[in-house]
Scaffold this active site. Structure first.
Site, PDB file in Angstrom:
ATOM      1  N   ASP A  59       4.253   0.041  12.283  1.00  0.00           N
ATOM      2  CA  ASP A  59       3.036  -0.618  11.779  1.00  0.00           C
ATOM      3  C   ASP A  59       2.933  -2.063  12.244  1.00  0.00           C
ATOM      4  O   ASP A  59       1.890  -2.684  12.119  1.00  0.00           O
ATOM      5  CB  ASP A  59       3.035  -0.601  10.249  1.00  0.00           C
ATOM      6  CG  ASP A  59       3.246   0.793   9.717  1.00  0.00           C
ATOM      7  OD1 ASP A  59       4.240   1.009   9.027  1.00  0.00           O
ATOM      8  OD2 ASP A  59       2.444   1.671  10.070  1.00  0.00           O
ATOM      9  N   ARG A  65      -8.902  -0.099   3.809  1.00  0.00           N
ATOM     10  CA  ARG A  65      -7.952   0.893   3.284  1.00  0.00           C
ATOM     11  C   ARG A  65      -6.615   0.249   2.962  1.00  0.00           C
ATOM     12  O   ARG A  65      -5.898   0.702   2.075  1.00  0.00           O
ATOM     13  CB  ARG A  65      -7.720   2.005   4.316  1.00  0.00           C
ATOM     14  CG  ARG A  65      -8.838   3.009   4.394  1.00  0.00           C
ATOM     15  CD  ARG A  65      -8.428   4.202   5.240  1.00  0.00           C
ATOM     16  NE  ARG A  65      -7.110   4.662   4.828  1.00  0.00           N
ATOM     17  CZ  ARG A  65      -6.224   5.193   5.678  1.00  0.00           C
ATOM     18  NH1 ARG A  65      -6.517   5.309   6.950  1.00  0.00           N
ATOM     19  NH2 ARG A  65      -5.046   5.597   5.249  1.00  0.00           N
ATOM     20  N   ARG A  75       0.013  13.909  13.002  1.00  0.00           N
ATOM     21  CA  ARG A  75       0.335  13.763  11.568  1.00  0.00           C
ATOM     22  C   ARG A  75       0.621  15.125  10.921  1.00  0.00           C
ATOM     23  O   ARG A  75       0.019  15.510   9.949  1.00  0.00           O
ATOM     24  CB  ARG A  75      -0.797  13.043  10.816  1.00  0.00           C
ATOM     25  CG  ARG A  75      -1.303  11.767  11.430  1.00  0.00           C
ATOM     26  CD  ARG A  75      -0.271  10.670  11.591  1.00  0.00           C
ATOM     27  NE  ARG A  75       0.246  10.083  10.379  1.00  0.00           N
ATOM     28  CZ  ARG A  75      -0.330   9.091   9.709  1.00  0.00           C
ATOM     29  NH1 ARG A  75      -1.485   8.627  10.103  1.00  0.00           N
ATOM     30  NH2 ARG A  75       0.236   8.571   8.633  1.00  0.00           N
ATOM     31  N   VAL A 132       7.633   6.255  17.249  1.00  0.00           N
ATOM     32  CA  VAL A 132       7.406   6.989  15.997  1.00  0.00           C
ATOM     33  C   VAL A 132       6.185   7.896  16.079  1.00  0.00           C
ATOM     34  O   VAL A 132       6.201   9.049  15.664  1.00  0.00           O
ATOM     35  CB  VAL A 132       7.249   6.007  14.813  1.00  0.00           C
ATOM     36  CG1 VAL A 132       6.959   6.748  13.516  1.00  0.00           C
ATOM     37  CG2 VAL A 132       8.500   5.143  14.672  1.00  0.00           C
ATOM     38  N   CYS A 134      -4.842   7.610   9.266  1.00  0.00           N
ATOM     39  CA  CYS A 134      -5.130   7.023  10.578  1.00  0.00           C
ATOM     40  C   CYS A 134      -4.819   8.028  11.680  1.00  0.00           C
ATOM     41  O   CYS A 134      -3.822   8.726  11.650  1.00  0.00           O
ATOM     42  CB  CYS A 134      -4.285   5.772  10.786  1.00  0.00           C
ATOM     43  SG  CYS A 134      -4.810   4.438   9.720  1.00  0.00           S
ATOM     44  N   ARG A 183      -3.513  10.382   3.390  1.00  0.00           N
ATOM     45  CA  ARG A 183      -2.437  11.382   3.485  1.00  0.00           C
ATOM     46  C   ARG A 183      -1.721  11.546   2.151  1.00  0.00           C
ATOM     47  O   ARG A 183      -0.918  12.435   1.984  1.00  0.00           O
ATOM     48  CB  ARG A 183      -1.419  10.951   4.555  1.00  0.00           C
ATOM     49  CG  ARG A 183      -1.944  11.070   5.954  1.00  0.00           C
ATOM     50  CD  ARG A 183      -0.932  10.607   6.948  1.00  0.00           C
ATOM     51  NE  ARG A 183       0.318  11.342   6.894  1.00  0.00           N
ATOM     52  CZ  ARG A 183       0.471  12.573   7.360  1.00  0.00           C
ATOM     53  NH1 ARG A 183      -0.556  13.208   7.828  1.00  0.00           N
ATOM     54  NH2 ARG A 183       1.634  13.166   7.316  1.00  0.00           N
ATOM     55  N   LYS A 207       0.856  -1.195   0.000  1.00  0.00           N
ATOM     56  CA  LYS A 207       0.000   0.000   0.000  1.00  0.00           C
ATOM     57  C   LYS A 207       0.892   1.245   0.000  1.00  0.00           C
ATOM     58  O   LYS A 207       0.613   2.216  -0.707  1.00  0.00           O
ATOM     59  CB  LYS A 207      -0.863   0.001   1.257  1.00  0.00           C
ATOM     60  CG  LYS A 207      -1.486   1.324   1.606  1.00  0.00           C
ATOM     61  CD  LYS A 207      -2.360   1.278   2.832  1.00  0.00           C
ATOM     62  CE  LYS A 207      -1.635   1.592   4.086  1.00  0.00           C
ATOM     63  NZ  LYS A 207      -1.355   3.016   4.334  1.00  0.00           N
ATOM     64  N   ASN A 208       1.987   1.190   0.816  1.00  0.00           N
ATOM     65  CA  ASN A 208       2.801   2.400   1.008  1.00  0.00           C
ATOM     66  C   ASN A 208       3.862   2.606  -0.061  1.00  0.00           C
ATOM     67  O   ASN A 208       4.728   3.461   0.075  1.00  0.00           O
ATOM     68  CB  ASN A 208       3.422   2.382   2.415  1.00  0.00           C
ATOM     69  CG  ASN A 208       2.334   2.470   3.491  1.00  0.00           C
ATOM     70  OD1 ASN A 208       1.184   2.818   3.183  1.00  0.00           O
ATOM     71  ND2 ASN A 208       2.663   2.109   4.708  1.00  0.00           N
TER      72      ASN A 208
HETATM   73  C1  EPZ Z   1       4.122   6.493   6.475  1.00  0.00           C
HETATM   74  O1  EPZ Z   1       3.401   7.516   7.134  1.00  0.00           O
HETATM   75  C2  EPZ Z   1       3.159   5.323   6.344  1.00  0.00           C
HETATM   76  N1  EPZ Z   1       1.996   5.755   5.581  1.00  0.00           N
HETATM   77  C3  EPZ Z   1       2.718   4.850   7.734  1.00  0.00           C
HETATM   78  O2  EPZ Z   1       1.920   3.696   7.549  1.00  0.00           O
HETATM   79  C4  EPZ Z   1       3.948   4.449   8.533  1.00  0.00           C
HETATM   80  O3  EPZ Z   1       3.548   4.091   9.825  1.00  0.00           O
HETATM   81  C5  EPZ Z   1       4.922   5.638   8.594  1.00  0.00           C
HETATM   82  O4  EPZ Z   1       5.254   6.071   7.246  1.00  0.00           O
HETATM   83  C6  EPZ Z   1       6.210   5.281   9.314  1.00  0.00           C
HETATM   84  O5  EPZ Z   1       6.833   4.216   8.657  1.00  0.00           O
HETATM   85  C7  EPZ Z   1       2.094   5.845   4.223  1.00  0.00           C
HETATM   86  O6  EPZ Z   1       3.144   5.609   3.638  1.00  0.00           O
HETATM   87  C8  EPZ Z   1       0.844   6.275   3.498  1.00  0.00           C
HETATM   88  P1  EPZ Z   1       6.307   9.715   8.710  1.00  0.00           P
HETATM   89  P2  EPZ Z   1       4.018   9.016   7.162  1.00  0.00           P
HETATM   90  O7  EPZ Z   1       6.280  10.985   7.944  1.00  0.00           O
HETATM   91  O8  EPZ Z   1       4.797   9.258   5.931  1.00  0.00           O
HETATM   92  C9  EPZ Z   1       6.416  13.018  12.112  1.00  0.00           C
HETATM   93  C10 EPZ Z   1       0.041   2.365   7.745  1.00  0.00           C
HETATM   94  O9  EPZ Z   1      -0.464   1.780   8.697  1.00  0.00           O
HETATM   95  N2  EPZ Z   1       6.275  14.017  11.056  1.00  0.00           N
HETATM   96  O10 EPZ Z   1       7.483   8.796   8.564  1.00  0.00           O
HETATM   97  O11 EPZ Z   1       2.921   9.939   7.507  1.00  0.00           O
HETATM   98  C11 EPZ Z   1       5.145  12.194  12.288  1.00  0.00           C
HETATM   99  O12 EPZ Z   1       4.213  12.887  13.092  1.00  0.00           O
HETATM  100  C12 EPZ Z   1       0.524   3.785   7.888  1.00  0.00           C
HETATM  101  O13 EPZ Z   1       0.247   1.868   6.597  1.00  0.00           O
HETATM  102  C13 EPZ Z   1       6.356  15.358  11.389  1.00  0.00           C
HETATM  103  O14 EPZ Z   1       6.526  15.715  12.554  1.00  0.00           O
HETATM  104  O15 EPZ Z   1       5.007   8.861   8.419  1.00  0.00           O
HETATM  105  C14 EPZ Z   1       5.648  10.946  12.956  1.00  0.00           C
HETATM  106  O16 EPZ Z   1       5.828  11.184  14.346  1.00  0.00           O
HETATM  107  C15 EPZ Z   1       0.254   4.322   9.279  1.00  0.00           C
HETATM  108  N3  EPZ Z   1       6.229  16.298  10.400  1.00  0.00           N
HETATM  109  C16 EPZ Z   1       7.031  10.761  12.312  1.00  0.00           C
HETATM  110  O17 EPZ Z   1       7.392  12.029  11.750  1.00  0.00           O
HETATM  111  C17 EPZ Z   1       6.047  15.931   9.088  1.00  0.00           C
HETATM  112  O18 EPZ Z   1       5.953  16.828   8.209  1.00  0.00           O
HETATM  113  C18 EPZ Z   1       7.044   9.695  11.221  1.00  0.00           C
HETATM  114  O19 EPZ Z   1       6.082  10.076  10.258  1.00  0.00           O
HETATM  115  C19 EPZ Z   1       5.970  14.551   8.768  1.00  0.00           C
HETATM  116  C20 EPZ Z   1       6.098  13.619   9.764  1.00  0.00           C
END
Ligand code: EPZ
Length: 457
Positions: free
Chosen positions: A329, A437, A145, A351, A140, A116, A43-44
């Site tokens: 995840d 989803r 986020r 995370v 989610c 997202r 998915k990702n």
């Molecule tokens: C991706 O989310 C995945 N989603 C998530 O999978 C996954 O858990 C996550 O990466 C971590 O591996 C998709 O790819 C669609 P991040 P993403 O940016 O990109 C903070 C699932 O179940 N952050 O790596 O949103 C954030 O709050 C989903 O498939 C900021 O602070 O994750 C978090 O604490 C759930 N500012 C950390 O970074 C930003 O601008 C990691 O988020 C962006 C992120």
């Protein structure tokens, strides 16, 4: 001082995306899940590769695309922008960006759904049209986020970002130029944002503290097929040399590690035996280590991995982390299995700041889980402590009994279904639509491993 969140007798209030996607399952638990499921593309990755097609000057073909609602959301957003998307019904998408046009804000808003991914349209639309509108994001509810890393990166490329009540409007009157960007945290989404913007920017981009998940590397492979010049160094540094044009790609998605890990935990929690077709060892090394330490056993085959219990379950201490650590995840389905291990397990969720709320419903089913909202200090940490981290202490083994629960988010929802299948008695699991989803043909797969359930709403 840790104020401990403990049992709450009320059904999980469905604090997921706030949308009720319907579908209610009545599940009768207490028997092992055995059989075979096949996972398709991740998915990702698939959703991001679809966005990348916007950057090409001709048709792209994406294979092994899962039939999930996150893919449908991206498809309709592409179509709203004039991209034609054909689906052969077997997981192959043909994406033609040659008719791409600006879209109206209302149309974009109407199709963004609870996802997202729309934020990743920024770079490609700015290159293509010189402007973009991105509605407020869904996804989610496992934390705030924020998208500050994304917006800071886009500004570094020269984009003008305007916040509107319903989303953000971006423009790049002078085009986009290569940038020097260091991420405060190896964010998956922000790394993808930089990759999808830098490949067509004028000049070279240096990205430091980048995410390096296998899905990121697969997106780099997609972009390289299109003509991008991207190199990465061992210490999370990625260099992208902007090029004037990109062509279409033909790519088979990497398999979905998160779905594979979910079914592995289902086998562990129910003392089952599940063969996951399409799963590969390399991308799951860390998961397999924890799976084995928790009492699981696995056999690596050419076409997948067989997961089962190898004896009594054992408690483990896990810290979620960015790749190559234990993915955030994976912790939710694992916690269900840990409720059946004799002893005390700890999961440090480093995370996201709110990804342990789903445990309330497990407590309602008889689990002994206490969430520490400020995390737990412990000496033998490998992952740097983060201010936002939380921790769950799971004491087992506790027999689970049926309950009436509401799915809160994608992985938490899957975990509720495993818990209901591991529990004695009948459970009602509501808002199953959220699971759609990220898990293709979810009910068919449940039936394939012998789950006893009915769809009742
Ligand atoms: C991706 O989310 C995945 N989603 C998530 O999978 C996954 O858990 C996550 O990466 C971590 O591996 C998709 O790819 C669609 P991040 P993403 O940016 O990109 C903070 C699932 O179940 N952050 O790596 O949103 C954030 O709050 C989903 O498939 C900021 O602070 O994750 C978090 O604490 C759930 N500012 C950390 O970074 C930003 O601008 C990691 O988020 C962006 C992120």
């Amino acid at each position: 001082m840790n104020t401990l969140l403990s049992a709450s007798a009320t059904p999980n209030p469905g604090d997921g995306e706030g949308e009720l996607l319907g579908e209610v399952l009545s599940i009768r638990g207490g028997r092992p899940l055995t059989g075979r499921v096949d996972v398709k593309g991740a998915k990702n990755l698939a959703t991001k590769a679809m966005v990348a097609a916007l950057l090409g000057e001709d048709v792209s073909v994406l294979r092994d695309v899962p039939d999930i609602s996150d893919v449908q959301v991206v498809r309709s957003l592409l179509e709203v922008h004039g991209v034609t998307v054909e689906d052969d019904g077997e997981g192959v998408l043909r994406l033609d960006p040659r008719g791409a046009v600006s879209a109206h804000m209302e149309e974009i808003d109407a199709h963004a759904g609870a996802s997202r991914i729309p934020i990743l349209f920024c770079g490609p639309l700015l290159h293509l049209l010189g402007q973009a509108f991105i509605p407020d994001l869904g996804g989610c509810r496992i934390g705030d986020r924020p998208i500050d890393f994304h917006l800071d990166a886009l500004r570094a490329f020269g984009a003008i970002v305007e916040k509107l009540p319903s989303g953000i409007r971006l423009s790049a009157p002078g085009g986009l130029r290569g940038a020097d960007i260091e991420l405060p945290y190896p964010s998956v989404g922000a790394t993808e944002q930089v990759l999808l913007t830098a490949v067509r920017a004028k000049g070279t981009t240096e990205l430091r503290n980048a995410a390096i998940e296998p899905e990121i590397m697969d997106l780099i492979a997609v972009l390289q097929k299109m003509g991008a010049i991207i190199s990465y160094e061992p210490n999370r540094v990625i260099f992208i040399e902007g090029v004037d044009s990109l062509r279409g790609y033909d790519h088979r998605c990497i398999f979905d590690r998160n779905e594979a890990a979910s079914w592995a935990c289902a086998a562990l929690a129910t003392d089952g035996d599940i063969f996951v077709g399409g799963a590969k060892q390399q991308e799951m090394l860390t998961f397999l280590n924890v799976f084995r330490k928790a009492g699981g056993d696995f056999d690596i085959a050419e076409d997948g991995i067989r997961f089962r219990r190898g004896g009594a379950l054992r408690p483990v201490v896990v810290e979620t982390d960015v790749h190559p650590g234990f993915m955030t995840d994976w912790q939710q389905p694992l916690i269900v299995a840990l409720t059946q291990a004799e002893g005390e397990s700890i999961v440090h969720e480093t995370v996201y700041e709110n990804r342990l709320g789903f445990t309330r419903a497990l407590v309602q089913m008889g689990a002994d889980i206490v969430v520490h909202p400020e995390g737990i200090a412990s000496s033998d940490r490998r992952v740097p402590r983060r201010a936002l981290e939380q921790a769950a202490v799971i004491k087992g083994a506790t027999p689970l009994h049926g309950a009436d629960v509401v799915v809160p988010d994608l992985r938490g929802g899957y975990s509720y279904v495993i818990a209901a299948l591991a529990a004695e008695g009948q459970s009602t699991v509501r808002n199953i639509g959220i699971i759609r989803r990220g898990y293709e043909k979810f009910l068919d797969k449940l039936a394939a491993v012998g789950a006893d359930f009915d769809v009742i709403g």
